[in-house]
Design a protein around this motif. Structure first.
Motif, short mmCIF file in Angstrom:
data_model
loop_
_atom_site.label_atom_id
_atom_site.label_comp_id
_atom_site.label_asym_id
_atom_site.label_seq_id
_atom_site.Cartn_x
_atom_site.Cartn_y
_atom_site.Cartn_z
N ASP A 1 0.83 -1.20 0.00
CA ASP A 1 0.00 0.00 0.00
C ASP A 1 0.87 1.25 0.00
N LEU A 2 0.46 2.23 -0.80
CA LEU A 2 1.09 3.55 -0.79
C LEU A 2 0.17 4.50 -0.04
N LYS A 3 0.70 5.20 0.91
CA LYS A 3 -0.11 6.12 1.71
C LYS A 3 -0.56 7.30 0.86
N GLY A 4 -1.89 7.58 0.90
CA GLY A 4 -2.40 8.75 0.21
C GLY A 4 -2.11 8.74 -1.27
N ASP B 1 -3.62 0.98 -9.52
CA ASP B 1 -4.57 1.91 -8.92
C ASP B 1 -5.76 1.16 -8.32
N GLY B 2 -6.72 1.91 -7.81
CA GLY B 2 -7.84 1.32 -7.10
C GLY B 2 -8.76 0.49 -7.97
N THR B 3 -8.68 0.62 -9.29
CA THR B 3 -9.49 -0.18 -10.20
C THR B 3 -8.80 -1.48 -10.59
N GLY B 4 -7.54 -1.65 -10.13
CA GLY B 4 -6.77 -2.83 -10.52
C GLY B 4 -5.94 -2.64 -11.76
N LYS B 5 -5.98 -1.46 -12.35
CA LYS B 5 -5.20 -1.20 -13.56
C LYS B 5 -3.75 -0.90 -13.20
N ASN C 1 -4.38 11.84 -11.34
CA ASN C 1 -5.78 11.45 -11.52
C ASN C 1 -6.01 9.95 -11.52
N LEU C 2 -5.21 9.21 -10.78
CA LEU C 2 -5.46 7.77 -10.64
C LEU C 2 -6.47 7.54 -9.53
N THR C 3 -7.20 6.42 -9.66
CA THR C 3 -8.16 6.05 -8.63
C THR C 3 -7.42 5.43 -7.44
N LEU C 4 -7.68 5.95 -6.25
CA LEU C 4 -7.05 5.44 -5.04
C LEU C 4 -7.81 4.22 -4.52
N PRO C 5 -7.16 3.35 -3.72
CA PRO C 5 -5.78 3.46 -3.24
C PRO C 5 -4.78 2.92 -4.26
N LEU C 6 -3.52 3.38 -4.10
CA LEU C 6 -2.44 2.93 -4.97
C LEU C 6 -1.60 1.87 -4.25
#
Length: 951
Positions: free
Chosen positions: A648-651, A675-679, A706-711
């Motif tokens: 996990d990357l914070k924030g 990213d949060g979508t699995g991409k 503009n990536l969906t979190l979490p990373l």
């Protein structure tokens, strides 16, 4: 045999059209588990059903339920003109689709010869014989071994029954039954021959009677009508055979001496009568289409062919047509096949049982396999289109086609179709309704201007403005759409309570003065879909951390702080913790090997912990990644250090930072995050060929916006595409961290360990220039160093006035021309003018450009231009090198971004065949990318050495 009761639900058009009612194509257990079953009435007399079964085998079924009692509905057969002019089902449907004759559905009909394209079975239309075919002439292994047909009889009823072709002639005072039509004359047989055959093709051991001046014309041979003609020639037994068939007549051909004796009194000038019959059931029929085998007879499975033949017992795509006992209801059915995971097809017995389950009293197989195709004018569309998935990936051109026709005229709008997003609506939310289409009373598509549609609300749940509904009060109601006499309804439910609010991301770690967009998800009834306007969520902050906009964009303050972001709807609130201005956060210090493993592509790789002087920057250990790119498999070589479980990357970090101890091999250092979508996304710690330093260096990789979190962090890797640079080596990693400002400072290294060549951004070489190289900006650690030295020693490279080579600069078309001209010692002709209008004679490469142009190595561009200062693309580079060195070769290697139609595809393939290029890690060649001076030098050196070795 499984017989299932059929349940029929009448499709009802309310003021809002209900399009998903089942008309009764019931689930069939032997086909598997019914996953989906969607039925739609698409015209006054036709319902379209689409089913999907899953079980031991997958089955995708499309069927049309046709009511022949409906005054606007007809089932026609479409024949090509001429008969050999095959076309796809969908194209034929479009050709025959027009006002007053709308094609609601169409499917392939009878069999045809794949080579000659002629139909192979009986075809009669409007009581006229079109094609007599070959049915009844084959063994039981043939699907059409029995003379069986589908047709519409003289009373307009659908019929599946046998036919018997009877040809009776009166000749020489005798009435004779002719055995067959055209075909090969057998022993002691008597045949009738006529066009389109040119000759009978018989031997001399028979009697042939040529009849001419036949009326009515044989070309319009009417079933049940007598034709009369005159004997124009007689060829006796042993005199010839293979008689020519007159265009306005026919030939009676009889084999053997017995027939010779019977026909001995026939003379030239005799009158001859001929009549044709298919049997009383088919007399005056609208049409008759021979096909087979029969599948169902009198409600029971009855397959009129050998079921041990592979045609019957294997699972194939299938097409069939069925009738009920009264002959006023027809099903046109397809089952897709030969597509694992989607539809496997059916055996004939499986298919027959399915047809019985939907109500078939009689059923017959049609041409299937790769010919199986069905087109439908679906509700709300103007034209029919293909709705099944042909086994060959595309529609096959076929001969005859069944077409379901609606003759209902287009009239005034009756029904409006509007939609909204699925789910209940949260109070205070505005919802935009989408206008889809309007239908008349016969379900024909009609045009309506959406701006003229008015909305009203029934149930006091909200109000409308234009096509926008605003939810105002909890409860259930409906939105009513109106246009003149046409109406439509959209049911709505409004709620005023939520279970909870979820904020994404679940926490924020951010740099000072940075911003991030947050989102809130409303949860209702344990997760039931709900429509809500973002504006109904009220955002606020707790603590001196910054500000947040009404739409959830958080702007961090100028100082370090901690607090919360709050989202609220009425009395439901949610909050997430926020840290502003934090220092970089350690992702992993590589103190343990438990989190890491090695992986590779076309290479060998291993990871281990390293310690000791010079091998560690922070803490006690680092991670050593050893790679071997000298393996036999060709292509891009990659060695990975992969996190066993993504970290996990914070924030939302701006960049990642990492200590790297390089080996100076000039590879590419990259990493993957998810990213949060699995991409997965790729980030770069260096440019390609940028890992040029030895010792420790701190590098940074920017994180895309503009990536969906979490990373999450997946892996870090080293890659090499250039064959000559694929070596063995090892690099070390330490102190991977996430940072929340751009260009964050490097962390303090361990005392006495040293940072090698100091901090950097991952783009420098970190090396002292080699005194043996004449260019001050390239050292012996640069990946293209040897290529530059090689070309410099040959006098091909000259560099810049400040004694630099600038390896990463783009090479221009003029520079490339100069290098080629120097290598081949080309000179220009003085008596020819330069054909380019953008190269002045004062240009430094004027004579070189003229020389390579005259040699046919570099051509110009449209408009009489040479574009001397434009970057040379990688595609242009491939063409130039091939022209200059006349390379040859073939390869099966392809690049993802070079289609066969690309203007430089052949030249790029030749470079790959000669191992001059392997492309990029992602399988691309990047033909439009500018070529750098280092890359062109490397490519040119390889080609020169390759040609030298050949010599």
């Amino acid at each position: 045999m499984i017989r299932m009761k059929r349940t029929k639900i009448t499709t009802i058009l309310l003021t809002f059209l209900l399009v998903f009612q089942s008309f009764g194509a019931s689930a069939f257990a032997s086909f598997g588990t019914l996953l989906s079953d969607v039925s739609t009435q698409v015209s006054p007399g036709v319902t379209y059903t689409k089913q999907q079964y899953n079980g031991g085998y997958h089955r995708a079924v499309n069927l049309l339920n046709i009511n022949l009692n409906d005054p606007y509905t007809a089932l026609e057969v479409s024949l090509p003109e001429p008969l050999t002019a095959v076309s796809t089902v969908s194209n034929r449907a479009l050709q025959n689709h027009y006002e007053g004759h709308f094609v609601i559905g169409a499917a392939n009909a009878g069999f045809f010869d794949m080579a000659g394209k002629m139909p192979v079975n009986l075809i009669a239309k409007d009581n006229k014989l079109i094609n007599i075919g070959i049915s009844g002439t084959k063994t039981a292994k043939s699907p059409t071994n029995e003379p069986i047909a589908f047709g519409i009889n003289r009373n307009g009823k659908a019929v599946i029954d046998r036919y018997k072709i009877e040809m009776i002639t009166t000749i020489g005072g005798q009435t004779l039954n002719l055995d067959k039509f055209n075909g090969t004359r057998g022993e002691k047989a008597i045949h009738l021959y006529q066009s389109p055959k040119q000759t009978t093709g018989t031997n001399e051991w028979g009697t042939e009677i040529i009849i001419s001046d036949v009326t009515p014309s044989p070309s319009s041979q009417i079933i049940g009508q007598t034709m009369t003609g005159t004997v124009s020639k007689v060829t006796r037994f042993g005199e010839g055979g293979n008689a020519a068939i007159p265009s306005n007549g026919f030939v009676i051909s009889a084999h053997g001496q017995e027939w010779s004796e019977k026909l001995k009194n026939v003379q030239i000038g005799d009158m001859v009568d001929l009549s044709l019959s298919l049997g009383d059931v088919w007399q005056d029929a609208q049409y008759v289409i021979g096909t087979g085998p029969q599948l169902v007879k009198n409600g029971q499975v009855s397959i009129s062919m050998d079921e041990n033949d592979s045609f019957a017992k294997s699972r194939h795509p299938r097409t069939a047509i069925t009738t009920n006992q009264a002959g006023d209801q027809v099903y046109l059915v397809t089952v897709d096949g030969r597509q694992n995971g989607y539809s496997n097809g059916a055996t004939l017995r499986e298919f027959a049982n399915y047809l019985i389950s939907i109500g078939a009293y009689n059923a017959i197989n049609l041409d299937g396999g790769g010919s199986t195709a069905i087109a439908v004018r679906e509700l709300g569309t103007a034209q029919p289109k293909l709705v099944n998935s042909p086994s060959e990936g595309v529609e096959r051109k076929v001969s005859s086609v069944f077409q379901v026709i609606s003759t209902a005229p287009t009239s005034d709008p009756k029904t409006l179709k509007l939609t909204k997003p699925d789910g209940k609506i949260l109070k205070g939310t505005k919802v935009q309704l989408a206008y889809k289409y309007a239908l008349d009373q016969y379900m024909n598509l009609v045009q309506v201007n959406a701006n003229d549609i008015t909305l009203s609300v029934d149930g006091n749940v909200g109000s409308t403005s234009g096509l926008t509904f605003t939810a105002e009060n909890a409860g259930s109601g409906k939105i009513i759409a109106s246009y003149n006499d046409a109406t439509g309804e959209v049911p709505v439910t409004v709620v005023d309570k939520l279970d909870k609010i979820e904020i994404q991301p679940k926490s924020v770690v951010i740099g000072t003065n940075e911003s991030i967009q947050l989102s809130a998800n409303a949860i209702y009834n344990g997760g039931e879909p709900i429509i809500f306007d973002k504006s109904v969520i009220k955002w606020s902050v707790d603590g001196n951390i910054g500000t947040i906009t009404p739409d959830g964009k958080f702007i961090a303050g100028q100082e370090k702080a901690a607090g919360n972001i709050i989202a609220q709807f009425e009395n439901v609130t949610a909050s997430i913790p926020v840290k502003v201005g934090v220092d970089p956060v350690m992702v992993d210090g590589f103190e343990s090997l438990a989190k890491w493993s090695a992986d590779q592509a076309k290479a060998k790789a291993a990871v281990e912990l390293a310690s000791g002087s010079g091998n560690v920057q922070e803490g006690k250990n680092s991670l050593k990644l050893s790679y071997d790119f000298t393996t036999a498999e060709e292509g891009i070589k990659v060695a990975y250090a992969s996190a066993k479980t993504p970290i996990d990357l914070k924030g939302y970090p701006k960049e990642l930072g990492l200590w790297v101890k390089g080996d100076g091999a000039g590879h590419w250092l990259r990493a993957n995050i998810t990213d949060g979508t699995g991409k997965q996304h790729t980030i770069n710690f260096t440019e390609e060929h940028g890992l040029t330093w030895t010792g420790w260096k701190y590098v940074r990789a920017g994180v895309p916006a503009n990536l969906t979190l979490p990373l999450k962090f997946d892996r870090i890797y080293v890659a090499e595409a250039v064959k000559e640079k694929q070596n063995k080596g090892a690099i070390y990693f330490d102190g991977l961290q996430s940072a929340y400002v751009n260009n964050h400072p490097a962390p303090q290294a361990n005392p006495n360990e040293g940072a090698g060549n100091g901090n950097g951004n991952g783009t420098g070489s970190g090396q002292v220039p080699d005194p043996n190289v004449s260019f001050k900006d390239i050292t012996n650690k640069h990946w293209a160093y040897q290529s530059v030295v090689f070309l410099s020693n040959r006098g091909i490279i000259k560099g810049y006035e400040d004694n630099t080579f600038r390896p990463n600069a783009e090479i221009t078309r003029a520079m490339a021309a100069a290098m080629i001209a120097r290598e081949f010692k080309l000179t220009d002709s003085k008596d020819k003018a330069l054909p380019f209008n953008d190269v002045k004679n004062t240009h430094y490469a004027y004579t070189a450009i003229k020389a390579v142009s005259e040699a046919g190595i570099i051509n110009g561009q449209p408009g009489g231009k040479f574009a001397p200062d434009a970057p040379l693309t990688r595609a242009e580079m491939a063409v130039i090198l091939n022209r200059a060195y006349k390379l040859e070769g073939e390869t099966t290697k392809t690049f993802t971004d070079v289609k066969a139609s690309h203007w430089a595809a052949k030249d790029i393939a030749i470079l790959a065949a000669n191992n001059v290029t392997g492309g990029y890690e992602d399988g691309s060649f990047k033909p439009s990318k500018p070529t750098t001076r280092a890359e062109f030098s490397s490519f040119m050196e390889r080609v020169i050495k390759m040609n030298t070795n050949k010599e």
